[in-house]
Design a protein around this motif. Structure first.
Motif, PDB file in Angstrom:
ATOM      1  N   GLN A 128      80.760  29.374  27.677  1.00 52.40           N
ATOM      2  CA  GLN A 128      79.320  29.225  27.470  1.00 52.40           C
ATOM      3  C   GLN A 128      78.865  27.810  27.830  1.00 52.40           C
ATOM      4  O   GLN A 128      77.840  27.635  28.491  1.00 52.40           O
ATOM      5  CB  GLN A 128      78.959  29.538  26.015  1.00 52.40           C
ATOM      6  CG  GLN A 128      79.077  30.997  25.672  1.00 52.40           C
ATOM      7  CD  GLN A 128      78.920  31.260  24.188  1.00 52.40           C
ATOM      8  OE1 GLN A 128      78.924  30.351  23.365  1.00 52.40           O
ATOM      9  NE2 GLN A 128      78.778  32.534  23.837  1.00 52.40           N
ATOM     10  N   ARG A 129      79.623  26.804  27.397  1.00 46.72           N
ATOM     11  CA  ARG A 129      79.261  25.416  27.732  1.00 46.72           C
ATOM     12  C   ARG A 129      79.314  25.186  29.241  1.00 46.72           C
ATOM     13  O   ARG A 129      78.450  24.526  29.811  1.00 46.72           O
ATOM     14  CB  ARG A 129      80.178  24.433  27.010  1.00 46.72           C
ATOM     15  CG  ARG A 129      79.623  23.934  25.703  1.00 46.72           C
ATOM     16  CD  ARG A 129      80.366  22.723  25.189  1.00 46.72           C
ATOM     17  NE  ARG A 129      81.793  22.911  25.061  1.00 46.72           N
ATOM     18  CZ  ARG A 129      82.401  23.509  24.048  1.00 46.72           C
ATOM     19  NH1 ARG A 129      81.705  24.003  23.066  1.00 46.72           N
ATOM     20  NH2 ARG A 129      83.711  23.610  24.025  1.00 46.72           N
ATOM     21  N   PHE A 187      83.469  29.864  23.770  1.00 48.49           N
ATOM     22  CA  PHE A 187      82.586  28.700  23.663  1.00 48.49           C
ATOM     23  C   PHE A 187      82.710  27.795  24.887  1.00 48.49           C
ATOM     24  O   PHE A 187      81.710  27.266  25.383  1.00 48.49           O
ATOM     25  CB  PHE A 187      82.874  27.908  22.375  1.00 48.49           C
ATOM     26  CG  PHE A 187      82.179  28.469  21.168  1.00 48.49           C
ATOM     27  CD1 PHE A 187      80.881  28.119  20.875  1.00 48.49           C
ATOM     28  CD2 PHE A 187      82.832  29.358  20.333  1.00 48.49           C
ATOM     29  CE1 PHE A 187      80.235  28.636  19.760  1.00 48.49           C
ATOM     30  CE2 PHE A 187      82.195  29.883  19.216  1.00 48.49           C
ATOM     31  CZ  PHE A 187      80.891  29.526  18.929  1.00 48.49           C
ATOM     32  N   GLU A 226      80.999  25.877  17.455  1.00 50.77           N
ATOM     33  CA  GLU A 226      82.372  26.230  17.832  1.00 50.77           C
ATOM     34  C   GLU A 226      83.349  25.787  16.751  1.00 50.77           C
ATOM     35  O   GLU A 226      84.240  26.547  16.354  1.00 50.77           O
ATOM     36  CB  GLU A 226      82.753  25.581  19.165  1.00 50.77           C
ATOM     37  CG  GLU A 226      84.194  25.856  19.565  1.00 50.77           C
ATOM     38  CD  GLU A 226      84.643  25.094  20.793  1.00 50.77           C
ATOM     39  OE1 GLU A 226      85.723  25.440  21.305  1.00 50.77           O
ATOM     40  OE2 GLU A 226      83.937  24.170  21.242  1.00 50.77           O
ATOM     41  N   HIS A 282      76.228  23.318  19.956  1.00 54.66           N
ATOM     42  CA  HIS A 282      77.184  24.338  20.382  1.00 54.66           C
ATOM     43  C   HIS A 282      78.603  23.956  19.965  1.00 54.66           C
ATOM     44  O   HIS A 282      79.373  24.801  19.487  1.00 54.66           O
ATOM     45  CB  HIS A 282      77.084  24.504  21.906  1.00 54.66           C
ATOM     46  CG  HIS A 282      77.732  25.720  22.442  1.00 54.66           C
ATOM     47  ND1 HIS A 282      78.996  25.707  22.958  1.00 54.66           N
ATOM     48  CD2 HIS A 282      77.293  26.999  22.529  1.00 54.66           C
ATOM     49  CE1 HIS A 282      79.314  26.921  23.358  1.00 54.66           C
ATOM     50  NE2 HIS A 282      78.305  27.717  23.104  1.00 54.66           N
TER      51      HIS A 282
END
Length: 183
Positions: free
Chosen positions: A15-16, A12, A142, A138
């Motif tokens: 991805q961020r 995560f 998470e 997001h």
């Protein structure tokens, strides 16, 4: 207990970071285009000046040509002066139109660049808002994923404990059975 959340958290975070880097790249590309626009507009004066000098040089060369004709052909001074005046009028007209053209070009380019800047700022504001919403969602995903991974880990630990208990019971029963067979 094994930590099942580290890979989930790491994925995560990556991805961020990718989302944020993409947003920064978009902002930088718009900033680059803005700088290009400013450079083009800033170079118009130089272009106009260079072209004006070229036109003036052409006028001077034409005057030199007329001077040569006048000096080599006596009696044509009146005619040459008329031609010279007509040439001067035409060059003055050309230079006036040239200056007006560059003024109009600069005005239109500044107006276009301002409109571009305004449009891209609105677009970037909208993208920033959307990215913020995406990052919030997001982060929530998470949190839910980490919680699910922790629950899975806890359940897996419980199952493993039960398996170990069953193995111990099986070993105990096998030992008792072996003792019973020996006796």
């Amino acid at each position: 207990m094994v930590d099942y959340t580290t890979p989930v958290t790491t994925a995560f975070e990556m991805q961020r970071a990718s989302i944020e880097q993409s947003q920064k790249a978009l902002e930088q590309s718009f900033e680059f285009q803005k700088n290009v626009n400013e450079a083009v507009i800033g170079s118009l004066d130089t272009q106009e000046s260079a072209q004006r000098r070229g036109v003036e040089l052409s006028k001077t060369a034409f005057h030199s040509y007329l001077d040569a004709i006048e000096s080599t052909m006596p009696g044509v001074a009146g005619s040459v002066e008329e031609v010279r005046q007509a040439v001067d009028d035409q060059y003055d007209f050309l230079l006036e139109n040239h200056a007006e053209l560059f003024d109009n070009m600069e005005s239109e380019m500044v107006e276009g660049a301002d409109a571009y800047d305004e449009m891209t700022q609105e677009y970037l504001d909208a993208v920033t808002e959307q990215v913020e919403m995406l990052v919030e969602a997001h982060e929530e995903l998470e949190s839910q994923s980490v919680e699910a991974a922790e629950q899975f880990g806890d359940q897996l630990d419980e199952v493993q404990e039960q398996v170990e208990e069953m193995q111990a019971q099986v070993e105990e029963v096998q030992a008792k059975a072996a003792d019973a067979v020996e006796a």
